[in-house]
Design a protein around this motif. Sequence first.
Motif, PDB file in Angstrom:
ATOM      1  N   ALA A  69     -50.511 -54.315 111.307  1.00 18.69           N
ATOM      2  CA  ALA A  69     -50.264 -53.332 110.373  1.00 18.69           C
ATOM      3  C   ALA A  69     -48.975 -52.672 110.356  1.00 18.69           C
ATOM      4  CB  ALA A  69     -51.399 -52.365 110.672  1.00 18.69           C
ATOM      5  N   GLY A  70     -48.389 -52.517 111.742  1.00 16.21           N
ATOM      6  CA  GLY A  70     -47.155 -51.923 111.814  1.00 16.21           C
ATOM      7  C   GLY A  70     -46.087 -52.771 111.092  1.00 16.21           C
ATOM      8  N   THR A  71     -46.143 -53.721 110.773  1.00 13.88           N
ATOM      9  CA  THR A  71     -45.347 -54.660 110.249  1.00 13.88           C
ATOM     10  C   THR A  71     -45.380 -54.826 108.574  1.00 13.88           C
ATOM     11  OG1 THR A  71     -46.435 -56.840 110.437  1.00 13.88           O
ATOM     12  CG2 THR A  71     -44.871 -56.198 112.153  1.00 13.88           C
ATOM     13  N   ILE A  72     -46.653 -54.538 107.997  1.00 13.70           N
ATOM     14  CA  ILE A  72     -46.846 -54.634 106.607  1.00 13.70           C
ATOM     15  C   ILE A  72     -45.783 -53.920 105.724  1.00 13.70           C
ATOM     16  CG2 ILE A  72     -48.729 -54.148 104.921  1.00 13.70           C
ATOM     17  CD1 ILE A  72     -50.775 -55.178 106.820  1.00 13.70           C
ATOM     18  N   PRO A  73     -45.670 -52.599 106.104  1.00 14.16           N
ATOM     19  CA  PRO A  73     -44.678 -51.799 105.146  1.00 14.16           C
ATOM     20  C   PRO A  73     -43.360 -52.610 104.858  1.00 14.16           C
ATOM     21  CG  PRO A  73     -45.780 -50.180 106.609  1.00 14.16           C
ATOM     22  CD  PRO A  73     -46.202 -51.634 107.202  1.00 14.16           C
ATOM     23  N   ASP A  74     -42.930 -53.385 105.600  1.00 12.18           N
ATOM     24  CA  ASP A  74     -41.486 -53.795 105.672  1.00 12.18           C
ATOM     25  C   ASP A  74     -41.842 -55.058 104.622  1.00 12.18           C
ATOM     26  OD1 ASP A  74     -39.865 -52.256 107.045  1.00 12.18           O
ATOM     27  OD2 ASP A  74     -40.388 -53.269 108.861  1.00 12.18           O
ATOM     28  N   PHE A  75     -42.989 -55.525 104.253  1.00  6.75           N
ATOM     29  CA  PHE A  75     -42.780 -56.845 103.424  1.00  6.75           C
ATOM     30  C   PHE A  75     -42.036 -56.278 102.104  1.00  6.75           C
ATOM     31  CE2 PHE A  75     -47.256 -58.856 104.756  1.00  6.75           C
ATOM     32  CZ  PHE A  75     -46.645 -59.130 106.076  1.00  6.75           C
ATOM     33  N   ASP A  76     -41.786 -55.077 101.739  1.00  8.29           N
ATOM     34  CA  ASP A  76     -40.907 -54.815 100.607  1.00  8.29           C
ATOM     35  C   ASP A  76     -39.595 -55.569 100.772  1.00  8.29           C
ATOM     36  OD1 ASP A  76     -39.567 -53.447 102.577  1.00  8.29           O
ATOM     37  OD2 ASP A  76     -39.756 -51.300 101.731  1.00  8.29           O
ATOM     38  N   VAL A  77     -39.095 -56.197 101.896  1.00 15.06           N
ATOM     39  CA  VAL A  77     -37.733 -56.700 101.773  1.00 15.06           C
ATOM     40  C   VAL A  77     -37.950 -58.069 100.935  1.00 15.06           C
ATOM     41  CG1 VAL A  77     -37.371 -56.045 104.322  1.00 15.06           C
ATOM     42  CG2 VAL A  77     -38.574 -58.371 103.892  1.00 15.06           C
ATOM     43  N   LEU A  78     -39.292 -58.641 100.788  1.00 18.97           N
ATOM     44  CA  LEU A  78     -39.473 -59.839  99.829  1.00 18.97           C
ATOM     45  C   LEU A  78     -38.805 -59.528  98.525  1.00 18.97           C
ATOM     46  CD1 LEU A  78     -42.853 -60.970 101.297  1.00 18.97           C
ATOM     47  CD2 LEU A  78     -40.724 -61.765 101.887  1.00 18.97           C
ATOM     48  N   ILE A 125     -46.865 -42.121 102.267  1.00 22.05           N
ATOM     49  CA  ILE A 125     -47.921 -41.511 102.463  1.00 22.05           C
ATOM     50  C   ILE A 125     -48.837 -42.090 101.484  1.00 22.05           C
ATOM     51  CG2 ILE A 125     -49.394 -39.623 102.346  1.00 22.05           C
ATOM     52  CD1 ILE A 125     -46.588 -37.778 103.166  1.00 22.05           C
ATOM     53  N   PHE A 126     -48.610 -42.419 100.080  1.00 22.54           N
ATOM     54  CA  PHE A 126     -49.503 -42.581  99.178  1.00 22.54           C
ATOM     55  C   PHE A 126     -50.199 -44.391  99.591  1.00 22.54           C
ATOM     56  CE2 PHE A 126     -50.308 -45.182  95.372  1.00 22.54           C
ATOM     57  CZ  PHE A 126     -51.219 -44.612  94.616  1.00 22.54           C
ATOM     58  N   PHE A 127     -49.084 -45.033  99.987  1.00 21.81           N
ATOM     59  CA  PHE A 127     -49.593 -46.364 100.470  1.00 21.81           C
ATOM     60  C   PHE A 127     -50.472 -46.237 101.599  1.00 21.81           C
ATOM     61  CE2 PHE A 127     -48.808 -50.111 103.095  1.00 21.81           C
ATOM     62  CZ  PHE A 127     -48.920 -51.258 102.265  1.00 21.81           C
ATOM     63  N   SER A 128     -50.204 -45.370 102.498  1.00 20.46           N
ATOM     64  CA  SER A 128     -50.742 -45.518 103.751  1.00 20.46           C
ATOM     65  C   SER A 128     -52.429 -44.810 103.503  1.00 20.46           C
ATOM     66  CB  SER A 128     -50.278 -44.448 104.647  1.00 20.46           C
ATOM     67  OG  SER A 128     -49.043 -44.798 104.944  1.00 20.46           O
ATOM     68  N   TRP A 184     -61.629 -49.045 111.039  1.00 19.21           N
ATOM     69  CA  TRP A 184     -60.418 -49.842 110.553  1.00 19.21           C
ATOM     70  C   TRP A 184     -59.885 -48.901 109.555  1.00 19.21           C
ATOM     71  CZ3 TRP A 184     -59.256 -53.378 113.489  1.00 19.21           C
ATOM     72  CH2 TRP A 184     -60.053 -54.348 113.843  1.00 19.21           C
ATOM     73  N   SER A 185     -60.082 -48.321 108.652  1.00 15.28           N
ATOM     74  CA  SER A 185     -59.319 -47.336 108.104  1.00 15.28           C
ATOM     75  C   SER A 185     -58.556 -46.460 108.685  1.00 15.28           C
ATOM     76  CB  SER A 185     -60.074 -46.532 106.928  1.00 15.28           C
ATOM     77  OG  SER A 185     -60.716 -47.447 105.875  1.00 15.28           O
ATOM     78  N   TRP A 186     -58.950 -45.744 109.717  1.00 13.19           N
ATOM     79  CA  TRP A 186     -58.240 -44.959 110.551  1.00 13.19           C
ATOM     80  C   TRP A 186     -57.194 -45.742 111.379  1.00 13.19           C
ATOM     81  CZ3 TRP A 186     -57.706 -40.168 109.667  1.00 13.19           C
ATOM     82  CH2 TRP A 186     -57.621 -39.327 110.323  1.00 13.19           C
ATOM     83  N   LEU A 187     -57.342 -47.202 111.720  1.00 15.15           N
ATOM     84  CA  LEU A 187     -56.470 -47.777 112.339  1.00 15.15           C
ATOM     85  C   LEU A 187     -55.427 -48.064 111.529  1.00 15.15           C
ATOM     86  CD1 LEU A 187     -56.734 -50.595 114.967  1.00 15.15           C
ATOM     87  CD2 LEU A 187     -55.338 -50.979 112.992  1.00 15.15           C
ATOM     88  N   PHE A 188     -55.697 -48.466 110.209  1.00 12.62           N
ATOM     89  CA  PHE A 188     -54.563 -48.843 109.349  1.00 12.62           C
ATOM     90  C   PHE A 188     -53.765 -47.832 108.986  1.00 12.62           C
ATOM     91  CE2 PHE A 188     -57.117 -52.973 109.256  1.00 12.62           C
ATOM     92  CZ  PHE A 188     -55.864 -53.904 109.332  1.00 12.62           C
TER      93      PHE A 188
END
Length: 332
Positions: free
Chosen positions: A33-42, A63-66, A89-93
């Motif tokens: 989950a900690g790497t998912i936000p960086d998928f924007d580099v694609l 914050i919206f995405f989270s 799981w929602s809390w973790l993500f």
Amino acid sequence: MDSLTQIVLGAAVGEAVLGRKIGNRAMLYGAIAGTIPDFDVLASHVTDTVSALEIHRGFTHSIFFSVVFAPFFAWLVTRYDTHKSIKDWSWLFFWAFITHPILDAHTTWGTQLFWPFDLRLAFKTIFVIDPLYTLPFLMCVILAMLQHRSSKKRRFYNRLGLILSTTYLGLTLVFKGMAYTQFEKALKEQGIAYRELETKPSALNTILWCANVETENAYLIGYYSFFDSQPITFVSYSKNHDALGELKHSEKIQRMIAISKGWYTISKKEGQLYFNDLRFGLLSIRPDAKNFVFSYLINVTNDGKVNLIEAPKGRREGKKLMKDLWQRIKGN
């Protein structure tokens, strides 16, 4: 921050949220989950340079995405994992997602935490790779991972990693303030009139700091180490904005100016114009350096269409910079 750091932070957050219930799986999903936000580099593979720069650390770092996507990924995981609580799981993500941009906000590029509002937070207190932040944190996470999920030592090591990393991040704010004061003092003593002063740490450390100083017709760049014994010196780089001519009114150039927050110079090499983003400095700390970290060739097609192409960076430049930085950190 770099991917390893975000993986470590995500793993620690996952452990803190769900470690007692599912053990190392919490670290695994937290790291992912900690790497998912960086998928924007694609985006750089499917759009032009300017658009990719605008997208980077935008929507996926908000914050919206989270809030919106945490439940979606939680639902997805419950389709196959034995732990079926969407709430857990929602809390973790959510926490793995939101801590990612909060950490990135301390770097020079910053994040659009409040997307869709056009506000990029950039505290500029830590470099994108900082061993003092990451390595102790990584050791603590590994030690926690080796303990049983119900072990008090496991929780102790994980909390220690979070405390050490957060404390260091807080100290970088103090270091920035100390460096800013020294640059401000040097400018006053040297009688330099300026419009704006920004500071940021140099690569891989928070001991050597760099200042960008805007004057009427030029930008000044200076370095200060906490081990310095001599006065700070500043090197001048002409803005040369007039070299753009009518190109300055083109949509792409206007967008690049907005991306750089106005911190840019225009240089000419072999008859071609380059847009240099000054916020990230140069690939050398030598007074005669002209190789900017982010420099873009301004290419104009026959039909008048403007494109920007990032200039390549050589490995030798990076190695030379590391060597020079190590020497400069020790003081002038």
